[in-house]
Design a protein around this motif. Structure first.
Motif, PDB file in Angstrom:
ATOM      1  N   THR A 269       4.001  11.349   6.738  1.00  0.00           N
ATOM      2  CA  THR A 269       4.875  10.181   6.573  1.00  0.00           C
ATOM      3  C   THR A 269       4.523   9.079   7.570  1.00  0.00           C
ATOM      4  O   THR A 269       4.674   7.897   7.286  1.00  0.00           O
ATOM      5  CB  THR A 269       6.351  10.620   6.739  1.00  0.00           C
TER       6      THR A 269
ATOM      7  N   GLU B 102       9.064   9.623  -2.100  1.00  0.00           N
ATOM      8  CA  GLU B 102       9.571   8.346  -1.588  1.00  0.00           C
ATOM      9  C   GLU B 102       8.768   7.148  -2.095  1.00  0.00           C
ATOM     10  O   GLU B 102       9.284   6.038  -2.139  1.00  0.00           O
ATOM     11  CB  GLU B 102       9.516   8.361  -0.052  1.00  0.00           C
ATOM     12  N   ARG B 103       7.511   7.364  -2.420  1.00  0.00           N
ATOM     13  CA  ARG B 103       6.622   6.217  -2.613  1.00  0.00           C
ATOM     14  C   ARG B 103       6.012   6.078  -3.998  1.00  0.00           C
ATOM     15  O   ARG B 103       5.381   5.067  -4.264  1.00  0.00           O
ATOM     16  CB  ARG B 103       5.480   6.320  -1.597  1.00  0.00           C
TER      17      ARG B 103
ATOM     18  N   LEU C 265      12.442   7.045   6.997  1.00  0.00           N
ATOM     19  CA  LEU C 265      12.301   8.250   6.176  1.00  0.00           C
ATOM     20  C   LEU C 265      11.695   9.428   6.927  1.00  0.00           C
ATOM     21  O   LEU C 265      11.635  10.531   6.400  1.00  0.00           O
ATOM     22  CB  LEU C 265      11.498   7.926   4.914  1.00  0.00           C
TER      23      LEU C 265
ATOM     24  N   LEU D  67      13.206   4.476  -7.997  1.00  0.00           N
ATOM     25  CA  LEU D  67      13.971   5.638  -7.552  1.00  0.00           C
ATOM     26  C   LEU D  67      15.004   6.118  -8.567  1.00  0.00           C
ATOM     27  O   LEU D  67      15.631   7.151  -8.370  1.00  0.00           O
ATOM     28  CB  LEU D  67      14.613   5.356  -6.193  1.00  0.00           C
TER      29      LEU D  67
ATOM     30  N   PRO E 149       0.811  -1.226   0.000  1.00  0.00           N
ATOM     31  CA  PRO E 149       0.000   0.000   0.000  1.00  0.00           C
ATOM     32  C   PRO E 149       0.840   1.271   0.000  1.00  0.00           C
ATOM     33  O   PRO E 149       0.327   2.340  -0.321  1.00  0.00           O
ATOM     34  CB  PRO E 149      -0.819  -0.123   1.288  1.00  0.00           C
ATOM     35  N   ASP E 150       2.119   1.172   0.346  1.00  0.00           N
ATOM     36  CA  ASP E 150       2.966   2.370   0.386  1.00  0.00           C
ATOM     37  C   ASP E 150       3.677   2.626  -0.940  1.00  0.00           C
ATOM     38  O   ASP E 150       4.608   3.433  -0.989  1.00  0.00           O
ATOM     39  CB  ASP E 150       3.992   2.265   1.515  1.00  0.00           C
ATOM     40  N   ARG E 151       3.258   1.946  -1.969  1.00  0.00           N
ATOM     41  CA  ARG E 151       3.741   2.290  -3.298  1.00  0.00           C
ATOM     42  C   ARG E 151       2.554   2.821  -4.076  1.00  0.00           C
ATOM     43  O   ARG E 151       1.504   2.188  -4.099  1.00  0.00           O
ATOM     44  CB  ARG E 151       4.345   1.057  -3.993  1.00  0.00           C
ATOM     45  N   TYR E 152       2.726   4.005  -4.654  1.00  0.00           N
ATOM     46  CA  TYR E 152       1.597   4.700  -5.282  1.00  0.00           C
ATOM     47  C   TYR E 152       1.748   4.743  -6.803  1.00  0.00           C
ATOM     48  O   TYR E 152       2.801   5.144  -7.318  1.00  0.00           O
ATOM     49  CB  TYR E 152       1.501   6.157  -4.801  1.00  0.00           C
TER      50      TYR E 152
ATOM     51  N   GLU F 162      18.067   7.595   0.196  1.00  0.00           N
ATOM     52  CA  GLU F 162      16.976   6.639   0.046  1.00  0.00           C
ATOM     53  C   GLU F 162      17.140   5.412   0.933  1.00  0.00           C
ATOM     54  O   GLU F 162      16.159   4.752   1.269  1.00  0.00           O
ATOM     55  CB  GLU F 162      16.902   6.177  -1.414  1.00  0.00           C
TER      56      GLU F 162
ATOM     57  N   SER G  63       7.549  14.912   0.366  1.00  0.00           N
ATOM     58  CA  SER G  63       8.396  13.793   0.822  1.00  0.00           C
ATOM     59  C   SER G  63       7.748  12.462   0.519  1.00  0.00           C
ATOM     60  O   SER G  63       8.362  11.573  -0.058  1.00  0.00           O
ATOM     61  CB  SER G  63       8.671  13.839   2.324  1.00  0.00           C
ATOM     62  N   LYS G  64       6.492  12.295   0.932  1.00  0.00           N
ATOM     63  CA  LYS G  64       5.945  10.956   0.780  1.00  0.00           C
ATOM     64  C   LYS G  64       5.703  10.607  -0.679  1.00  0.00           C
ATOM     65  O   LYS G  64       5.865   9.454  -1.064  1.00  0.00           O
ATOM     66  CB  LYS G  64       4.715  10.724   1.672  1.00  0.00           C
TER      67      LYS G  64
ATOM     68  N   PHE H 151      -0.370  20.185  -4.755  1.00  0.00           N
ATOM     69  CA  PHE H 151      -0.378  18.806  -4.254  1.00  0.00           C
ATOM     70  C   PHE H 151       1.055  18.285  -4.071  1.00  0.00           C
ATOM     71  O   PHE H 151       1.388  17.706  -3.029  1.00  0.00           O
ATOM     72  CB  PHE H 151      -1.148  17.929  -5.246  1.00  0.00           C
TER      73      PHE H 151
ATOM     74  N   VAL I 106      -0.100   4.267   5.360  1.00  0.00           N
ATOM     75  CA  VAL I 106       0.502   4.632   4.070  1.00  0.00           C
ATOM     76  C   VAL I 106      -0.499   4.831   2.947  1.00  0.00           C
ATOM     77  O   VAL I 106      -0.179   5.440   1.932  1.00  0.00           O
ATOM     78  CB  VAL I 106       1.567   3.596   3.639  1.00  0.00           C
TER      79      VAL I 106
ATOM     80  N   GLU J   3       2.584  19.990  -1.065  1.00  0.00           N
ATOM     81  CA  GLU J   3       2.078  19.563   0.243  1.00  0.00           C
ATOM     82  C   GLU J   3       2.601  18.177   0.619  1.00  0.00           C
ATOM     83  O   GLU J   3       2.913  17.932   1.787  1.00  0.00           O
ATOM     84  CB  GLU J   3       0.545  19.558   0.251  1.00  0.00           C
ATOM     85  N   PHE J   4       2.690  17.278  -0.351  1.00  0.00           N
ATOM     86  CA  PHE J   4       3.071  15.899  -0.029  1.00  0.00           C
ATOM     87  C   PHE J   4       4.423  15.521  -0.619  1.00  0.00           C
ATOM     88  O   PHE J   4       4.669  14.353  -0.934  1.00  0.00           O
ATOM     89  CB  PHE J   4       1.970  14.940  -0.482  1.00  0.00           C
TER      90      PHE J   4
ATOM     91  N   MET K  22       7.706  -2.051   5.105  1.00  0.00           N
ATOM     92  CA  MET K  22       6.967  -0.810   4.833  1.00  0.00           C
ATOM     93  C   MET K  22       6.965   0.095   6.057  1.00  0.00           C
ATOM     94  O   MET K  22       7.144   1.309   5.978  1.00  0.00           O
ATOM     95  CB  MET K  22       5.547  -1.139   4.388  1.00  0.00           C
TER      96      MET K  22
END
Lengths: 704, 704
Positions: free
Chosen positions: B697, A400-401, B625, A625, A323-326, B400, A396-397, A390, B701, A393-394, B618
């Motif tokens: 973060t 990273e994701r 991070l 990455l 779920p932490d990969r978008y 990373e 870092s995440k 957008f 997630v 606001e987000f 995760m």
């Protein structure tokens, strides 16, 4: 789609303006969960699900979406824009076909709007101030949809208000800009009412292209910060990127009156157009024309800057395994007028893709491996504002994701062929999807096979392949690729370039971009819309569900090699004269190629066995990455948001590393040892460091 | 350890200088594989291995390491420095006790060295140029180790050469700086030869503290780029951060001659020291002293900038399960002279830790879950140069993939108590380790229980706990925490502050910092060295081998809350006067606290079951991070490398958000609406955005 074409007349500095030089026409490129099927950590893409989704994406539903989305004008932050926010929320929260969740994110952003009390005007006046001629203040009401309180009159957003006082353009310099679209650029020369919409897809003579004239993207008062109500805002007087002088767009019908009455030397051949007269440079009107020589052009601009609330709508399907990969997929929602093509053709596709996926989700037959985030961005037409806020606001995440960003703005420019733009890692997944889907209207051919007939190139690695375009800043992918370094793509159906030289579909950013226009001329039957929805759905599912991310990072080798060769051929001699060696760059590109090839081999070997999910994750992280390793937030201090050292704006015609190319252009005529030559060396070091870092990202993870 | 104490005399502008004002003394804070045991993806830390390592870390081996490392002076880039590079390579490549691999990374960096032909000098001369008094050019040869070609004479690195021409300091301004260490600051007032080394650990009267006077860290010619031979280099004339005027350090023996002969008004009480006279401000010498009133001070500095090759040595143990997660542990290798304490006491510990771990690795009894990277940095004393270049070269992959950075520079300042500095997430793992290890010399107490007796604070969450210090820029952790945003720590044994007010161990950066000094005075028996090696080994194994990363991110809640409270108390009224609300910051801190608490619960629940390795990964990524989410590369444009919005340099005494505090200080006396007040608002928005991003973060997630 955001972007302006700065055309037509540059008008001398005056309340009463001596009609100045016509600059010619050229384009500026712009910028509560559902039941979950049991999924194992090593589950790969389910081809059955893919097939199901392909089958369910429905042309007639896309048509109905478009009808609703484009029913009324929905300029950013207007009540109808807010209604569409609610429509999106309702669809994405639907119990039968919605997502896991959907919510709005509101920003307070600086828009530029024409004054309702004081309309902008362009007139020709005699020395006593009598009006001899007025340009239209709105488009002709051809289909009954071009009039009404919600049709924003033509204007150049962010152009400052003004009615300059000087008289002679040649003496006092340029004080205002008139912009028009020549029939030769947009209508293949056709210019009469009977040859244009509603009788063809051509731009009617009264059509005027609106646009944003902001230099940067994102909310102009909150660079690098989300435009939350409490955020620090620049004083507009200190904000940068606004045009320095008033500007106003007009239709070619009116442009003809101005242009064809000019005196002076002939304009260059390439500036001539299809208005039916010889274009001259002025200054002043010719004595045998409609206006006396002492007549002047009066341009009055009364645009106002206003803080307005603009929302993004975000919808999420939670990933079952990671779920932490978008995977992000988005489009803007706001239009200039009805915006049937721009952007609603894209939003209509977005809604159909989310309906198809949402239905499977709510039934419990499917849940993606990774999370999928859908975005309906606000205020794009003003400068990619919603998407940029957008990413701020987000930051870092997302950085990273996020696996990749898919943008579908205008989904169908025309119904002939796929057009894809993106960074090299997404080429292969687009090709794979395109090979799997029949071309609309040519069902014996795949979209891929059709595409390659209209746009192709010879790849040293693959032979003849469809051309993947590069990403500028014309739509919401810009902050994702340039600011966050996320592998991005923009997908659409487009023209046969051998059949039309139109810069873009003719009613772009006018009040004629309506549902009827699409239904009758752009894509009757909506099979191209359906085709785009299938490509998007296919690409999205591959990105969200494949065990190994379908990002082919070694396709960057070809790009780096070609950039390097272009640098060697076109800049090599110049650099050598200044004792600047490309050797370190050659070494870095070699290193990248080697690391990418070795990684490909490692993937192949892993795929033979039954790889441990953690091993796959680590490898996927390298793939995800890689794009980030090309970022350098200090590379281009003058360029807001641009950090990607390969895709930043480039001047000049050499397709190579932009920082190096731009620095060379600037240094070319300076003395050895100048600051400009130091900048060339700095830019070379920056790109070497980035390519080295990219190679380091691809090497086995326990090597330095 | 890098850092200078700018003390003592500021000298007027002249080749023959009228002795100017003495500024007083104050400190500037500085900145081929081995057999692998079979390890499953859900393997947790093996307490047996931990116990084994604790048992094997050996005081006498550390002592032997130190003897060898400090046998000769090993200034950066000298032949002995290169010999130590080879020693490290040999140890780390040892077949029985080495690592998986070790290699050197060489950079070409700008150092500053005194001229051998023209020694720097400080003299007092009469009007005809006769020398009345000369300061020593080298320290007294007390132990036979203070003389020889490799003992670099005292100098202020990067202070520009010069022998200024003006005569009257009061008239012409400050043109040079003399620096000395007062016995009251370093020796608890002791100043006679018989009271100091080799009779005690005190600084002998001839001792002179060397240091770097660079304003920034990293190679001064290649900011933000690795200093590879091909890298773009600034022209030194365009590089910034060098001191503007000549400077030279002297011993307190010589300082006494200068200071005690001054005339003029008394210096303030806090400037008085232990030289046995009243300190006066000058200008000029008193008539009843050793020098006539028309005598002058001549300071001649002949330092030279030189490009030199400096190496880092990197050693790697590849992780068995997550090789792409790095635990970094490093120290610098270069010293000013013999550098027994600084840095060899740290390197002696590093070598013992790698020996113990390497032995288990080569035997096949152990391999860490994550990769461990050991670094021996070059050119730290000149400005953290080696470590900074490392972070520049591998920026993306380190950012990373790195779990934490452990720094042990001076491992033992004194043998009384542990001292730890770090960011909040590392507090708990240091506490855990410290509780497990007996305190040296007090075996009934743990290191933790001993520590809390010497340095403690009352935590609103935990009650009385040892004080964790914050990280400035005094050693190689600086680029890791400030530039990369990697959770970092610095570990050492230190003094009983109730027994000494010495600013640092007395022979710091002098030629008296020798093996004998350590062996006789700092840590006879080396039990404190051993204690530090155990803490480091324990922390390192927990970070490398624990299934769940032992980074307690919710300890940031306490920091944020206290920063917020300090802002409210000390800046709140001022901000309110200017209509600036801390409300959004309060909301952000609340959000962070909530998200951190929820994450803690999620971890506890996961730990109850047998969590899926991918789920753990995760979660660990969130922990790893978190620190990155506090970075903002645009927050402090004037501060090179500083991007962490919580730990950037702060002026003023309020322990709060540095950007906000500094901006308030600057705005305090400006008018409402000034640019300085806009900067206050910008800094507030930056910290709100960072805390919001940090909370984002930590949230589940698939939430935005």
């Amino acid at each position: 789609m955001q972007g302006v074409k700065v055309l037509g007349g540059v008008v001398g500095a005056a309340a009463l303006l001596g009609l100045g030089i016509i600059l010619g026409h050229f384009a500026i490129p712009k910028g509560a969960d559902s039941p979950a099927p049991s999924i194992s950590a090593s589950q790969d893409l389910d081809l059955g699900i893919l097939e199901t989704v392909m089958g369910q994406l429905d042309a007639s539903r896309i048509r109905e979406n478009l009808r609703e989305l484009s029913r009324e004008p929905h300029l950013s932050s207007t009540p109808r824009d807010e209604e569409l926010v609610q429509l999106l929320l309702q669809r994405w929260r639907d119990a039968e076909s919605g997502l896991d969740s959907a919510e709005t994110f509101e920003y307070e952003v600086l828009l530029s709007l024409p004054s309702q009390e004081q309309p902008n005007s362009v007139t020709i006046v005699d020395p006593t101030g009598n009006i001899l001629f007025s340009c239209r203040r709105s488009e002709e009401n051809v289909t009954g949809e071009q009039e009404g309180p919600d049709v924003v009159p033509p204007y150049a957003a962010y152009a400052p208000p003004g009615t300059p006082q000087a008289v002679n353009a040649a003496k006092h310099g340029v004080a205002g800009v008139l912009v028009y679209t020549d029939p030769s650029d947009i209508n293949d020369g056709q210019s009469s009412p009977s040859q244009t919409f509603p009788y063809s897809w051509g731009l009617p003579p009264s059509g005027v292209e609106r646009g944003s004239y902001l230099e940067y993207f994102g909310d102009p008062l909150t660079p690098y910060l989300p435009a939350n109500p409490s955020s620090f805002r620049l004083d507009p007087a200190n904000a940068s990127g606004f045009p320095p002088i008033p500007a106003q767009p007009i239709g070619f019908e009116d442009a003809k009156v101005l242009l064809c009455n000019l005196q002076g030397a002939s304009a260059p051949e390439t500036w001539q157009g299809a208005l039916g007269c010889e274009y001259r440079l002025g200054p002043g009107f010719r004595s045998d024309g409609n206006f006396s020589a002492d007549s002047q052009v009066n341009v009055s601009v009364h645009n106002r800057l206003e803080l307005r609330n603009s929302s993004n709508v975000l919808g999420i399907i939670r990933g079952a395994v990671e779920p932490d990969r978008y995977v992000l997929y988005g489009n803007h929602r706001d239009s200039w007028v009805h915006g049937a093509v721009d952007p609603s053709s894209g939003t209509a596709v977005l809604l159909e893709v989310t309906r198809a996926l949402g239905t499977l989700l709510k039934k419990g037959t499917w849940r993606p491996r990774r999370s999928v985030i859908f975005g309906s961005w606000g205020a794009e037409e003003f400068g990619l504002i919603g998407s940029t806020e957008f990413t701020e606001e987000f930051f870092s995440k997302l950085q990273e994701r996020t696996v990749a960003y898919i943008n579908v703005d205008i989904s169908v420019f025309a119904n002939v062929s796929l057009r894809a733009q993106g960074t090299p890692p997404i080429q292969s997944v687009v090709f794979t999807a395109a090979k799997q889907i029949p071309a609309p209207g040519r069902s014996s051919l795949s979209i891929y096979d059709n595409w390659i007939q209209y746009s192709n190139r010879s790849s040293p690695v693959y032979g003849l392949v469809p051309s993947l375009g590069t990403l500028g800043a014309g739509s919401d992918y810009a902050p994702f690729i340039h600011f966050l370094g996320i592998s991005s793509m923009d997908l659409a159906y487009t023209y046969d370039r051998s059949k039309t030289s139109a810069r873009i579909y003719p009613t772009y950013h006018t009040a004629f971009d309506t549902f009827g226009y699409v239904d009758n001329f752009v894509d009757p039957g909506f099979s191209s819309h359906q085709a785009v929805s299938r490509v998007v759905g296919n690409v999205l599912l591959r990105l969200s569900d494949s065990l190994f991310l379908p990002l082919n990072v070694s396709d960057y080798s070809e790009t780096l090699r070609s950039f390097l060769q272009a640098a060697q051929q076109d800049l090599g001699a110049l650099l050598e004269q200044h004792s600047i060696s490309l050797g370190p760059l050659v070494a870095a590109v070699d290193k990248f190629e080697g690391a990418a090839a070795a990684l490909d081999e490692r993937i192949s070997e892993l795929q033979k066995g039954t790889p441990d999910p953690l091993q796959v994750r680590m490898l996927n992280d390298q793939l995800m990455l890689l794009e980030r390793s090309f970022l350098n937030s200090r590379a281009f201090p003058e360029e807001r948001y641009y950090s990607h050292v390969l895709w930043a704006p480039r001047t000049g015609s050499v397709a190579t590393f932009p920082g190096l190319a731009n620095a060379c252009s600037a240094a070319m005529n300076t003395a050895p040892g100048s600051a400009a030559w130091a900048e060339v060396q700095r830019q070379l070091s920056i790109v070497v460091a980035a390519v080295e870092a990219a190679a380091a990202t691809l090497r086995p993870v326990a090597d330095l």
